[in-house]
Design a protein around this motif. Structure first.
Motif, PDB file in Angstrom:
ATOM      1  N   ARG A  44       0.837  -1.214   0.000  1.00  0.00           N
ATOM      2  CA  ARG A  44       0.000   0.000   0.000  1.00  0.00           C
ATOM      3  C   ARG A  44       0.872   1.265   0.000  1.00  0.00           C
ATOM      4  NH1 ARG A  44      -4.820  -1.972   3.943  1.00  0.00           N
ATOM      5  NH2 ARG A  44      -6.287  -2.466   2.285  1.00  0.00           N
ATOM      6  N   LYS A  45       1.954   1.208   0.765  1.00  0.00           N
ATOM      7  CA  LYS A  45       2.860   2.353   0.857  1.00  0.00           C
ATOM      8  C   LYS A  45       3.560   2.600  -0.485  1.00  0.00           C
ATOM      9  CE  LYS A  45       5.978   4.114   4.438  1.00  0.00           C
ATOM     10  NZ  LYS A  45       6.803   3.738   5.585  1.00  0.00           N
ATOM     11  N   GLU A  46       3.842   1.497  -1.201  1.00  0.00           N
ATOM     12  CA  GLU A  46       4.521   1.608  -2.499  1.00  0.00           C
ATOM     13  C   GLU A  46       3.587   2.146  -3.584  1.00  0.00           C
ATOM     14  OE1 GLU A  46       5.981  -2.310  -3.270  1.00  0.00           O
ATOM     15  OE2 GLU A  46       7.492  -2.222  -1.685  1.00  0.00           O
ATOM     16  N   HIS A  47       2.279   2.005  -3.380  1.00  0.00           N
ATOM     17  CA  HIS A  47       1.306   2.425  -4.401  1.00  0.00           C
ATOM     18  C   HIS A  47       0.239   3.339  -3.785  1.00  0.00           C
ATOM     19  CE1 HIS A  47       2.879  -0.416  -7.386  1.00  0.00           C
ATOM     20  NE2 HIS A  47       2.993  -1.271  -6.387  1.00  0.00           N
ATOM     21  N   PRO A  48       0.646   4.483  -3.275  1.00  0.00           N
ATOM     22  CA  PRO A  48      -0.324   5.359  -2.583  1.00  0.00           C
ATOM     23  C   PRO A  48      -1.380   5.954  -3.517  1.00  0.00           C
ATOM     24  CG  PRO A  48       1.784   6.482  -2.830  1.00  0.00           C
ATOM     25  CD  PRO A  48       1.996   5.065  -3.278  1.00  0.00           C
ATOM     26  N   THR A  49      -1.084   6.034  -4.837  1.00  0.00           N
ATOM     27  CA  THR A  49      -2.041   6.647  -5.775  1.00  0.00           C
ATOM     28  C   THR A  49      -2.921   5.623  -6.474  1.00  0.00           C
ATOM     29  OG1 THR A  49      -0.435   6.587  -7.601  1.00  0.00           O
ATOM     30  CG2 THR A  49      -0.450   8.563  -6.208  1.00  0.00           C
ATOM     31  N   ALA A  50      -2.759   4.336  -6.148  1.00  0.00           N
ATOM     32  CA  ALA A  50      -3.586   3.301  -6.782  1.00  0.00           C
ATOM     33  C   ALA A  50      -5.039   3.442  -6.330  1.00  0.00           C
ATOM     34  CB  ALA A  50      -3.067   1.917  -6.417  1.00  0.00           C
ATOM     35  N   ASN A  51      -5.961   3.002  -7.188  1.00  0.00           N
ATOM     36  CA  ASN A  51      -7.377   3.063  -6.830  1.00  0.00           C
ATOM     37  C   ASN A  51      -7.728   2.032  -5.761  1.00  0.00           C
ATOM     38  OD1 ASN A  51      -7.081   3.756  -9.924  1.00  0.00           O
ATOM     39  ND2 ASN A  51      -8.802   4.940  -9.135  1.00  0.00           N
ATOM     40  N   HIS A  52      -7.110   0.859  -5.842  1.00  0.00           N
ATOM     41  CA  HIS A  52      -7.411  -0.217  -4.889  1.00  0.00           C
ATOM     42  C   HIS A  52      -6.153  -1.036  -4.630  1.00  0.00           C
ATOM     43  CE1 HIS A  52     -11.675   0.601  -5.761  1.00  0.00           C
ATOM     44  NE2 HIS A  52     -11.327   0.574  -7.045  1.00  0.00           N
ATOM     45  N   ASN A  53      -5.998  -1.478  -3.384  1.00  0.00           N
ATOM     46  CA  ASN A  53      -4.988  -2.472  -3.012  1.00  0.00           C
ATOM     47  C   ASN A  53      -5.737  -3.594  -2.284  1.00  0.00           C
ATOM     48  OD1 ASN A  53      -2.149  -1.510  -3.685  1.00  0.00           O
ATOM     49  ND2 ASN A  53      -2.961   0.300  -2.649  1.00  0.00           N
ATOM     50  N   CYS A  54      -6.245  -4.541  -3.050  1.00  0.00           N
ATOM     51  CA  CYS A  54      -7.034  -5.644  -2.479  1.00  0.00           C
ATOM     52  C   CYS A  54      -6.095  -6.770  -2.071  1.00  0.00           C
ATOM     53  CB  CYS A  54      -8.044  -6.141  -3.511  1.00  0.00           C
ATOM     54  SG  CYS A  54      -9.041  -4.791  -4.196  1.00  0.00           S
ATOM     55  N   TYR A  55      -6.461  -7.512  -1.037  1.00  0.00           N
ATOM     56  CA  TYR A  55      -5.543  -8.564  -0.594  1.00  0.00           C
ATOM     57  C   TYR A  55      -6.280  -9.820  -0.153  1.00  0.00           C
ATOM     58  CZ  TYR A  55      -6.555  -7.287   4.307  1.00  0.00           C
ATOM     59  OH  TYR A  55      -7.173  -7.041   5.507  1.00  0.00           O
ATOM     60  N   LYS A  67      -8.027 -14.579   5.212  1.00  0.00           N
ATOM     61  CA  LYS A  67      -8.582 -13.227   5.230  1.00  0.00           C
ATOM     62  C   LYS A  67      -8.565 -12.666   3.814  1.00  0.00           C
ATOM     63  CE  LYS A  67      -9.170 -12.488   9.736  1.00  0.00           C
ATOM     64  NZ  LYS A  67      -8.098 -12.064  10.615  1.00  0.00           N
ATOM     65  N   ALA A  68      -9.532 -11.784   3.530  1.00  0.00           N
ATOM     66  CA  ALA A  68      -9.582 -11.138   2.222  1.00  0.00           C
ATOM     67  C   ALA A  68     -10.190  -9.752   2.371  1.00  0.00           C
ATOM     68  CB  ALA A  68     -10.404 -11.978   1.250  1.00  0.00           C
ATOM     69  N   SER A  69      -9.778  -8.825   1.494  1.00  0.00           N
ATOM     70  CA  SER A  69     -10.310  -7.459   1.514  1.00  0.00           C
ATOM     71  C   SER A  69     -10.534  -6.969   0.091  1.00  0.00           C
ATOM     72  CB  SER A  69      -9.332  -6.523   2.223  1.00  0.00           C
ATOM     73  OG  SER A  69      -9.656  -5.165   1.946  1.00  0.00           O
ATOM     74  N   ASP A  70     -11.700  -6.342  -0.139  1.00  0.00           N
ATOM     75  CA  ASP A  70     -12.020  -5.764  -1.453  1.00  0.00           C
ATOM     76  C   ASP A  70     -11.484  -4.342  -1.596  1.00  0.00           C
ATOM     77  OD1 ASP A  70     -13.598  -7.994  -2.395  1.00  0.00           O
ATOM     78  OD2 ASP A  70     -15.152  -7.375  -0.991  1.00  0.00           O
ATOM     79  N   ASP A  71     -11.095  -3.715  -0.504  1.00  0.00           N
ATOM     80  CA  ASP A  71     -10.520  -2.373  -0.506  1.00  0.00           C
ATOM     81  C   ASP A  71     -11.257  -1.403  -1.439  1.00  0.00           C
ATOM     82  OD1 ASP A  71      -8.661  -0.437   0.391  1.00  0.00           O
ATOM     83  OD2 ASP A  71      -7.479  -0.683  -1.435  1.00  0.00           O
ATOM     84  N   GLY A  72     -12.566  -1.338  -1.291  1.00  0.00           N
ATOM     85  CA  GLY A  72     -13.339  -0.346  -2.040  1.00  0.00           C
ATOM     86  C   GLY A  72     -13.982  -0.855  -3.324  1.00  0.00           C
ATOM     87  N   GLU A  73     -13.550  -2.022  -3.805  1.00  0.00           N
ATOM     88  CA  GLU A  73     -14.239  -2.622  -4.948  1.00  0.00           C
ATOM     89  C   GLU A  73     -15.590  -3.146  -4.453  1.00  0.00           C
ATOM     90  OE1 GLU A  73     -13.385  -2.183  -7.888  1.00  0.00           O
ATOM     91  OE2 GLU A  73     -11.367  -2.878  -8.434  1.00  0.00           O
TER      92      GLU A  73
END
Length: 206
Positions: A44-55, A67-73
């Protein structure tokens, strides 16, 4: 307990483009949930301008932590298909982060599911996986006169010698598949004329 599991061979990133959106899948081995979370934070720190960092991550030889995250999707279109790809491939002790840079074309729910799951699958294929098998740790204790030959015999028959310690006697630490223990006892007795001591220890993967 699982007799074996698969994990990623190394940390790495694989990029794919779908309808002008960039999907970067970062994969890494992770021994604990804390390690997985730290990797997510780093990406996340490496890609601060990305729209989503899903994991998604799977920890434990029997996948006890998932665990899983959609991070805004939209719910269930990113993290879950990523997690499903990891579990379908029998991956363990692994974390995946898919970073999306939106290209202006909406993919719809089905398109997102295919994109996020596919990004993880492609990254696994590109970076490679390794299989870890479950072993019992054991120690063989012999006198100094027999130590060299016993160690050579162990190695020449394909047994995994993990450590050799010299004291009043010589202790050789080995790793054995569970299915080989009974046969190994007989082999050791024959090889050392019954003079070696054999002690079983705990379990490990290797």
């Amino acid at each position: 307990m699982q007799d074996e599991y698969r994990t990623v061979a190394r940390e790495g990133v694989h990029e794919t483009e779908i309808s002008r959106s960039r999907f970067l899948c970062a994969l890494a081995p992770a021994a604990t949930e804390e390690e997985a979370q730290a990797f997510v934070a780093r990406v996340r720190k490496e890609h601060p301008t990305a729209n989503h960092n899903c994991y998604a991550y799977v920890i434990g030889a029997d996948a006890s932590v998932q665990k899983a995250s959609d991070d805004g999707e939209p719910g269930g279109t990113a993290g879950v298909p990523m997690l499903q790809m990891l579990t379908r491939r029998d991956m363990r002790y692994v974390v995946a982060v898919v970073t999306r840079y939106f290209g202006g074309v909406k993919l719809g729910a089905g398109g997102l599911i295919r994109a996020y799951g596919g990004a993880v699958g492609e990254a696994l294929d590109t970076l490679g996986t390794v299989t870890r098998r479950r072993f019992r740790l054991a120690t063989v204790t012999v006198d100094h006169a027999r130590a060299g030959k016993t160690e050579n015999d162990l190695r020449s028959t394909g047994r995994e010698v993990r450590d050799v310690r010299y004291g009043a006697e010589v202790t050789i630490e080995i790793a054995l598949p569970e299915s080989d223990i009974a046969r190994f006892r007989g082999w050791l007795a024959d090889t050392t004329a019954g003079t070696a001591a054999f002690d079983l220890g705990g379990e490990a993967y290797g």
